[in-house]
Write a protein that holds these residues in place. Structure first.
Motif, mmCIF file in Angstrom:
data_model
loop_
_atom_site.group_PDB
_atom_site.id
_atom_site.type_symbol
_atom_site.label_atom_id
_atom_site.label_comp_id
_atom_site.label_asym_id
_atom_site.label_seq_id
_atom_site.Cartn_x
_atom_site.Cartn_y
_atom_site.Cartn_z
ATOM 1 N N ASP A 1 0.834 -1.216 0.000
ATOM 2 C CA ASP A 1 0.000 0.000 0.000
ATOM 3 C C ASP A 1 0.862 1.258 0.000
ATOM 4 O OD1 ASP A 1 -2.300 -1.535 0.026
ATOM 5 O OD2 ASP A 1 -2.571 -1.407 2.202
ATOM 6 N N ILE A 2 1.913 1.255 0.813
ATOM 7 C CA ILE A 2 2.805 2.416 0.882
ATOM 8 C C ILE A 2 3.468 2.657 -0.474
ATOM 9 C CG2 ILE A 2 4.985 3.245 1.864
ATOM 10 C CD1 ILE A 2 4.128 1.787 4.489
ATOM 11 N N THR A 3 3.862 1.586 -1.147
ATOM 12 C CA THR A 3 4.507 1.715 -2.458
ATOM 13 C C THR A 3 3.541 2.297 -3.489
ATOM 14 O OG1 THR A 3 5.958 -0.171 -1.980
ATOM 15 C CG2 THR A 3 5.709 0.456 -4.289
ATOM 16 N N ARG A 4 2.311 1.835 -3.486
ATOM 17 C CA ARG A 4 1.304 2.373 -4.426
ATOM 18 C C ARG A 4 1.110 3.875 -4.203
ATOM 19 N NH1 ARG A 4 -2.257 -2.500 -3.265
ATOM 20 N NH2 ARG A 4 -1.789 -3.973 -4.941
ATOM 21 N N ILE A 5 0.952 4.258 -2.958
ATOM 22 C CA ILE A 5 0.723 5.678 -2.649
ATOM 23 C C ILE A 5 1.947 6.507 -3.019
ATOM 24 C CG2 ILE A 5 0.330 7.317 -0.766
ATOM 25 C CD1 ILE A 5 -1.281 5.067 0.631
ATOM 26 N N TRP A 6 3.137 5.998 -2.694
ATOM 27 C CA TRP A 6 4.387 6.720 -2.983
ATOM 28 C C TRP A 6 4.524 6.958 -4.488
ATOM 29 C CZ3 TRP A 6 8.726 7.797 0.428
ATOM 30 C CH2 TRP A 6 9.857 8.278 -0.242
ATOM 31 N N LEU A 7 4.350 5.910 -5.278
ATOM 32 C CA LEU A 7 4.530 6.038 -6.731
ATOM 33 C C LEU A 7 3.400 6.845 -7.373
ATOM 34 C CD1 LEU A 7 5.881 2.480 -7.597
ATOM 35 C CD2 LEU A 7 7.168 4.624 -7.384
ATOM 36 N N ARG A 8 2.216 6.785 -6.801
ATOM 37 C CA ARG A 8 1.130 7.647 -7.274
ATOM 38 C C ARG A 8 1.474 9.110 -7.065
ATOM 39 N NH1 ARG A 8 -3.620 7.883 -3.307
ATOM 40 N NH2 ARG A 8 -2.086 9.330 -2.411
ATOM 41 N N ASP A 9 2.017 9.425 -5.890
ATOM 42 C CA ASP A 9 2.358 10.812 -5.575
ATOM 43 C C ASP A 9 3.604 11.296 -6.313
ATOM 44 O OD1 ASP A 9 0.210 10.774 -3.864
ATOM 45 O OD2 ASP A 9 1.403 10.557 -2.030
ATOM 46 N N SER A 10 4.401 10.352 -6.820
ATOM 47 C CA SER A 10 5.649 10.730 -7.494
ATOM 48 C C SER A 10 5.406 11.401 -8.844
ATOM 49 C CB SER A 10 6.529 9.496 -7.697
ATOM 50 O OG SER A 10 6.003 8.665 -8.733
ATOM 51 N N GLY A 11 4.285 11.074 -9.490
ATOM 52 C CA GLY A 11 4.008 11.628 -10.816
ATOM 53 C C GLY A 11 4.729 10.916 -11.938
ATOM 54 N N VAL A 12 5.476 9.844 -11.616
ATOM 55 C CA VAL A 12 6.190 9.107 -12.660
ATOM 56 C C VAL A 12 5.205 8.407 -13.596
ATOM 57 C CG1 VAL A 12 7.834 7.234 -13.100
ATOM 58 C CG2 VAL A 12 8.205 8.791 -11.177
ATOM 59 N N PHE A 13 4.010 8.096 -13.078
ATOM 60 C CA PHE A 13 2.983 7.419 -13.873
ATOM 61 C C PHE A 13 1.694 8.240 -13.864
ATOM 62 C CE2 PHE A 13 5.917 4.280 -12.230
ATOM 63 C CZ PHE A 13 6.243 3.566 -13.378
ATOM 64 N N SER A 14 0.931 8.117 -14.943
ATOM 65 C CA SER A 14 -0.335 8.841 -15.015
ATOM 66 C C SER A 14 -1.342 8.282 -14.027
ATOM 67 C CB SER A 14 -0.902 8.773 -16.440
ATOM 68 O OG SER A 14 -1.061 7.428 -16.850
ATOM 69 N N ALA A 15 -1.192 6.993 -13.694
ATOM 70 C CA ALA A 15 -2.037 6.359 -12.676
ATOM 71 C C ALA A 15 -1.294 5.158 -12.112
ATOM 72 C CB ALA A 15 -3.371 5.915 -13.282
ATOM 73 N N VAL A 16 -1.560 4.859 -10.832
ATOM 74 C CA VAL A 16 -1.002 3.683 -10.177
ATOM 75 C C VAL A 16 -2.179 2.899 -9.599
ATOM 76 C CG1 VAL A 16 0.477 2.812 -8.339
ATOM 77 C CG2 VAL A 16 1.165 4.838 -9.629
ATOM 78 N N VAL A 17 -2.311 1.643 -10.024
ATOM 79 C CA VAL A 17 -3.497 0.872 -9.672
ATOM 80 C C VAL A 17 -3.111 -0.452 -9.015
ATOM 81 C CG1 VAL A 17 -4.863 1.909 -11.521
ATOM 82 C CG2 VAL A 17 -3.594 -0.222 -11.957
#
Length: 202
Positions: free
Chosen positions: A91-107
């Motif tokens: 869960d922490i990884t999903r939230i971190w990468l979502r907030d990073s902006g590296v991807f348009s979406a993290v699911v």
């Protein structure tokens, strides 16, 4: 007189045993505290699916694990993670990468939209190393694989093992969890950078 006093004495004794038992078996639960701080990426690379991380069986329980010798480990019955540690780190990884902006979406798995990339992770080490009182540390090792998805074809973007040791401020359950949280933050900082560099090079 004794007939009346005996029940009172027994009740008082049982109440005392109950209080001691509650204190003896009092459990504490802990959660990692990890927050991403920093700028977001200037470019996004599609949709990332972060699959549920796995963990090696030695560290799969919810009890905090400590290493006491070269071959000795113990799981703490009284101090546990609030939920399974691999679920928290996922869960922490999903939230971190979502907030990073590296991807348009993290699911998560099975969620829309369909992913362009899939990230897998396996936690291979997660424990407090208390063998040396002068050098107590949290040990975390995470193996990650990212693949690009093109229809039914998948190609590896990168495959890497991250291993971090963080000093424990005090030999306690909360001190161990705080050190583990720092290790997670350090690993995700490097993972984010590796994803950016690997995707930019494709």
């Amino acid at each position: 007189m004794n007939r009346f006093l005996l029940p009172i004495i027994l009740c008082s004794f049982m109440a005392l045993i109950g209080c001691v038992s509650q204190q003896a078996y009092h459990k504490q639960t802990f959660a990692f505290d990890v927050q991403r701080i920093g700028k977001t990426a200037e470019k996004s690379y599609g949709v990332l699916e972060v699959q549920n991380f796995s963990i090696v069986s030695a560290f799969a329980g919810q009890g905090l694990v400590t290493r006491t010798s070269s071959t000795g480990y113990q799981s703490d019955f009284y101090n546990e993670f609030l939920v399974a540690p691999e679920n928290m780190i996922t869960d922490i990884t999903r939230i971190w990468l979502r907030d990073s902006g590296v991807f348009s979406a993290v699911v998560a798995v099975g969620r829309m939209p369909k992913p362009n990339y899939i990230l897998n992770g396996t936690i291979t080490k997660l424990y407090g190393d208390f063998r040396d009182p002068a050098d107590e540390k949290a040990v975390l090792e995470l193996h990650c694989t990212c693949v690009a998805v093109d229809g039914r074809q998948q190609s590896i973007v990168f495959d890497k093992t991250y291993s971090i040791e963080s000093s424990i401020a005090n030999q306690s359950a909360s001190g161990l969890v705080s050190a583990c949280s720092k290790s997670i933050s350090d690993i995700l900082t490097q993972l984010e950078l590796d994803l950016q560099n690997s995707l930019a090079a494709m």
